[in-house]
Design a protein around this motif. Sequence first.
Motif, PDB file in Angstrom:
ATOM      1  N   HIS A  15       0.884  -1.176   0.000  1.00 12.96           N
ATOM      2  CA  HIS A  15       0.000   0.000   0.000  1.00 12.96           C
ATOM      3  C   HIS A  15       0.919   1.222   0.000  1.00 12.96           C
ATOM      4  CE1 HIS A  15      -3.386   2.580   0.916  1.00 12.96           C
ATOM      5  NE2 HIS A  15      -2.740   3.061   1.959  1.00 12.96           N
ATOM      6  N   ALA A  16       1.186   1.726  -1.192  1.00 13.75           N
ATOM      7  CA  ALA A  16       2.161   2.807  -1.325  1.00 13.75           C
ATOM      8  C   ALA A  16       1.636   3.927  -2.221  1.00 13.75           C
ATOM      9  CB  ALA A  16       3.480   2.246  -1.863  1.00 13.75           C
ATOM     10  N   ASN A  39       5.408  -2.878   2.228  1.00 12.67           N
ATOM     11  CA  ASN A  39       5.264  -1.581   2.888  1.00 12.67           C
ATOM     12  C   ASN A  39       3.795  -1.160   2.914  1.00 12.67           C
ATOM     13  OD1 ASN A  39       5.733  -1.273   0.066  1.00 12.67           O
ATOM     14  ND2 ASN A  39       6.341   0.853   0.309  1.00 12.67           N
ATOM     15  N   GLU A  41       1.811   2.246   3.684  1.00 13.52           N
ATOM     16  CA  GLU A  41       1.904   3.682   3.973  1.00 13.52           C
ATOM     17  C   GLU A  41       0.607   4.207   4.572  1.00 13.52           C
ATOM     18  OE1 GLU A  41       3.306   5.423   0.297  1.00 13.52           O
ATOM     19  OE2 GLU A  41       5.293   4.532   0.587  1.00 13.52           O
ATOM     20  N   ASN A  42       0.690   5.436   5.092  1.00 15.48           N
ATOM     21  CA  ASN A  42      -0.459   6.066   5.747  1.00 15.48           C
ATOM     22  C   ASN A  42      -0.484   7.538   5.379  1.00 15.48           C
ATOM     23  OD1 ASN A  42      -1.922   7.419   8.197  1.00 15.48           O
ATOM     24  ND2 ASN A  42      -2.379   5.249   8.348  1.00 15.48           N
ATOM     25  N   TYR A  45       2.093  10.440   7.208  1.00 11.99           N
ATOM     26  CA  TYR A  45       3.263   9.758   6.644  1.00 11.99           C
ATOM     27  C   TYR A  45       4.125   8.975   7.642  1.00 11.99           C
ATOM     28  CZ  TYR A  45       2.411  12.426   2.311  1.00 11.99           C
ATOM     29  OH  TYR A  45       1.866  12.959   1.171  1.00 11.99           O
ATOM     30  N   GLY A  48       3.597   5.115   8.385  1.00 14.89           N
ATOM     31  CA  GLY A  48       3.828   4.041   7.415  1.00 14.89           C
ATOM     32  C   GLY A  48       4.851   3.039   7.936  1.00 14.89           C
ATOM     33  N   THR A  49       4.751   1.817   7.423  1.00 16.26           N
ATOM     34  CA  THR A  49       5.694   0.778   7.844  1.00 16.26           C
ATOM     35  C   THR A  49       6.373   0.162   6.625  1.00 16.26           C
ATOM     36  OG1 THR A  49       3.847  -0.779   7.927  1.00 16.26           O
ATOM     37  CG2 THR A  49       4.569   0.181  10.014  1.00 16.26           C
TER      38      THR A  49
END
Length: 130
Positions: A15-16, A39, A41-42, A45, A48-49
Amino acid sequence: MSLIDAAREVRENAHAPYSEFKVGAAIKTKSGQVFQGCNVENVAYPEGTCAEAGAIAAMCAAGEREIAEVAVIADSPIPVSPCGGCRQKLAEFGAGDVPVTLATTDGKTQATTIGALLPGAFDEDYMIKS
Ligand code: THU
């Protein structure tokens, strides 16, 4: 399936939407099991992992702790380099001589180790009371 192909497979689920940089990671443990991570993301920002963190979380959730091999892949011009935080996370569960393959989606690879990625790693020996 090779470890690189396991990383390639899970990368599709990244999810990027913000960086548009999808990463896949796969970890093989000493028992031979393979754990995948991508990865995530959120919009906030920093939340995100990384792909490596996801694979490590899956490994721990399954009750496994000992990394035997790692593969990381991204659509980068040269084999993708794990961030500093992920290097420390990998060192938590893998010895210095654990092989790490960094890869590009078009087939370039670079072989390294957890120790080479994080020389001088902080570990629990530094916390021994004198
Ligand atoms: N990223 C990873 O997932 N692993 C790496 O080894 C390098 C960077 C992610 C974090 C972020 O979602 C995107 O790649 C761009 O930095």
